[in-house]
Design an enzyme around this catalytic site. Structure first.
Site, short mmCIF file in Angstrom:
data_model
loop_
_atom_site.label_atom_id
_atom_site.label_comp_id
_atom_site.label_asym_id
_atom_site.label_seq_id
_atom_site.Cartn_x
_atom_site.Cartn_y
_atom_site.Cartn_z
N ASP A 1 -6.79 -6.49 2.42
CA ASP A 1 -6.93 -6.97 3.81
C ASP A 1 -8.14 -6.37 4.53
O ASP A 1 -8.44 -6.73 5.67
CB ASP A 1 -5.63 -6.82 4.61
CG ASP A 1 -5.29 -5.38 5.02
OD1 ASP A 1 -6.19 -4.54 5.17
OD2 ASP A 1 -4.09 -5.12 5.23
N HIS B 1 -6.60 -1.33 8.25
CA HIS B 1 -5.67 -0.42 8.92
C HIS B 1 -5.87 1.01 8.40
O HIS B 1 -6.41 1.19 7.31
CB HIS B 1 -4.22 -0.84 8.64
CG HIS B 1 -3.96 -2.31 8.81
ND1 HIS B 1 -4.12 -3.21 7.77
CD2 HIS B 1 -3.59 -3.02 9.89
CE1 HIS B 1 -3.83 -4.44 8.21
NE2 HIS B 1 -3.51 -4.35 9.50
N ASP C 1 -9.76 -0.52 4.18
CA ASP C 1 -8.59 -1.16 4.77
C ASP C 1 -8.93 -1.62 6.18
O ASP C 1 -9.80 -1.03 6.84
CB ASP C 1 -7.46 -0.09 4.84
CG ASP C 1 -6.06 -0.66 4.86
OD1 ASP C 1 -5.84 -1.68 5.53
OD2 ASP C 1 -5.18 -0.06 4.22
N ASP D 1 -7.35 -1.80 0.00
CA ASP D 1 -6.40 -2.79 0.52
C ASP D 1 -7.18 -4.09 0.70
O ASP D 1 -8.19 -4.12 1.41
CB ASP D 1 -5.85 -2.28 1.86
CG ASP D 1 -4.79 -3.18 2.48
OD1 ASP D 1 -4.85 -4.40 2.27
OD2 ASP D 1 -3.93 -2.65 3.21
N GLU E 1 -1.93 -5.11 -1.88
CA GLU E 1 -1.62 -6.08 -0.81
C GLU E 1 -2.06 -7.51 -1.10
O GLU E 1 -2.17 -8.32 -0.19
CB GLU E 1 -2.16 -5.60 0.55
CG GLU E 1 -1.63 -4.24 1.03
CD GLU E 1 -0.22 -4.27 1.61
OE1 GLU E 1 0.40 -5.35 1.69
OE2 GLU E 1 0.27 -3.17 2.00
N ASP F 1 -3.17 3.24 8.02
CA ASP F 1 -1.97 3.60 7.24
C ASP F 1 -1.64 5.09 7.36
O ASP F 1 -1.22 5.73 6.39
CB ASP F 1 -2.14 3.21 5.76
CG ASP F 1 -2.33 1.71 5.57
OD1 ASP F 1 -2.20 0.95 6.55
OD2 ASP F 1 -2.61 1.29 4.42
N HIS G 1 4.39 1.14 4.22
CA HIS G 1 2.99 0.88 3.84
C HIS G 1 2.01 1.25 4.97
O HIS G 1 0.81 1.30 4.71
CB HIS G 1 2.77 -0.57 3.35
CG HIS G 1 2.62 -1.59 4.42
ND1 HIS G 1 1.91 -2.77 4.24
CD2 HIS G 1 3.09 -1.64 5.70
CE1 HIS G 1 1.94 -3.48 5.36
NE2 HIS G 1 2.66 -2.82 6.25
N HIS H 1 0.80 -1.23 0.00
CA HIS H 1 0.00 0.00 0.00
C HIS H 1 0.83 1.28 0.00
O HIS H 1 0.28 2.37 -0.19
CB HIS H 1 -0.98 -0.01 1.18
CG HIS H 1 -2.33 0.55 0.85
ND1 HIS H 1 -3.45 0.34 1.62
CD2 HIS H 1 -2.75 1.35 -0.18
CE1 HIS H 1 -4.48 0.98 1.08
NE2 HIS H 1 -4.08 1.59 -0.01
C1 DIR Z 1 0.88 -1.03 11.32
C2 DIR Z 1 0.37 -2.08 10.35
N1 DIR Z 1 -0.11 -0.03 11.60
C3 DIR Z 1 2.14 -0.37 10.79
N2 DIR Z 1 -0.03 -1.50 9.14
C4 DIR Z 1 -0.45 -2.20 8.07
O1 DIR Z 1 3.07 -1.10 10.46
O2 DIR Z 1 2.20 0.84 10.72
N3 DIR Z 1 -0.90 -1.64 7.04
N4 DIR Z 1 -0.41 -3.51 8.07
O3 DIR Z 1 -1.45 -2.23 5.99
MN MN Z 2 -3.27 -0.60 3.66
MN MN Z 3 -4.19 -3.07 5.59
#
Ligand code: DIR
Ligand code: MN
Ligand code: MN
Ligand code: MN
Length: 312
Positions: free
Chosen positions: A236, A130, A128, A234, A279, A132, A145, A100
């Site tokens: 996920d 998350h 998402d 995303d 992703e 991000d 990401h 991402h």
């Molecule tokens: C977590 C995971 N907040 C980070 N983030 C993800 O690494 O900053 N984003 N998996 O897709």
């Molecule tokens: Mn993402």
């Molecule tokens: Mn994500």
């Protein structure tokens, strides 16, 4: 319609290999054929997956806690050029990732192009698990990401062009025009960012409470009509039941049908200017899943819905 394709095999915004194979497997499963033959789009842009190997720096030490920042900055800068060029010509831009972090480029490019074309500030719907939106200093992982929204909204900035300093004002988006859907894994500093900037966010709690139909009504009402929309999806965001082959799966996510509904609703506005699907990691397969097939099928379905396949 006219579609500008950007297929990016980039995995440097996180640490698991395989997400760079995402666009190739999506294309091999027939996605582009479906888009051109069934949906009737004329596809422009580079039809091959771009790996940007030539943009790999010889040394890429951590900077402000970011891992591999020079590489991610160089790749996203090139992606921004491409999405800008496609969007400037009035084409729907489809980006297949890749992790991402590439959205720093996709959104920077389309935000600039839509400002020029429509004289309007673009909205972003970020689907998402998350948010991000960690700044480099807030991030625990150092994975870029987890930071794209921070750079795109200006929460994170850098003066050095080599470290995302190339993201200028006209490439950024307003926190007021950003809407999240599907959230269920938000870091503590990220919660603070959402609160402080009044960012509109629909978590899985909101999806359960209101249903996806009402959530989309509220999301689109927040954005307002006559606003170009960039959809950054995303995979996920979907429950791992539908999309297990992804780097950071989180249980309790959207059903495939809810994901498709989001894409259909956004298509129906007539304001969609760009779609990212990111992703998809075909190397990550679970014991229950024979391969990455379910995830790839889900990804193709989301893209086709965003491009209008299922609306009568
Ligand atoms: C977590 C995971 N907040 C980070 N983030 C993800 O690494 O900053 N984003 N998996 O897709
Ligand atoms: Mn993402
Ligand atoms: Mn994500
Ligand atoms: Mn249509």
């Amino acid at each position: 319609g006219e579609l500008g394709l950007v297929a990016v095999g980039f995995s440097g915004g996180q640490t698991k290999e395989g997400v760079d194979d995402g666009p190739q497997v999506l294309i091999e499963s027939g996605l582009l054929t479906q888009i051109s033959e069934e949906l009737g789009y004329k596809i422009h842009g580079n039809q091959n997956v771009q790996l940007f190997k030539e943009l790999t720096p010889t040394a890429d030490p951590d900077y402000r806690g970011m891992k591999k920042p020079l590489h991610a900055s160089a790749v996203t800068r090139e992606i921004a050029k491409q999405t800008y060029e496609q969007s400037r010509q009035g084409r729907m831009v489809l980006t297949l990732g890749g992790d991402h972090s590439i959205a720093i480029g996709t959104i920077a490019g389309t935000a600039k192009a839509t400002r020029e074309r429509h004289n309007r500030e673009m909205a972003v719907i970020w689907v998402d698990a998350h948010t991000d939106i960690n700044t480099p200093e807030q991030s625990d992982s150092g994975n870029i990401h987890g930071m794209p929204v921070a750079f795109l909204t200006g929460l994170a900035k850098d003066d050095n062009e080599e470290y995302f300093g190339w993201v200028k004002d006209d490439m950024r988006i307003s926190v007021k025009k950003l809407v999240y859907i599907g959230l269920r894994s938000v870091d503590i500093p990220e919660r603070k960012n959402l609160r402080e900037h009044g960012i509109k966010a629909f978590s899985m709690f909101d999806v359960d409470r209101h249903g996806i139909g009402r959530v989309m009504e509220m999301a689109l009402a927040h954005i307002g009509s006559d606003t170009p929309i960039h959809l950054s999806f995303d995979v996920d965001a979907l429950d791992p039941m539908w999309a297990p082959s992804t780097g950071t799966p989180v249980r309790g996510g959207l059903t495939l049908r809810e994901g498709d509904y989001i894409c259909e609703s956004v298509h129906q506005t007539g304001n969609l200017v760009a779609v990212d699907l990111v992703e998809v990691n075909p190397k990550l397969v679970t014991a229950e899943d024979a391969g990455a097939n379910e995830t790839i099928r889900a990804g193709c379905s989301l893209v086709r819905c965003a491009l209008g396949e299922t609306l009568l």
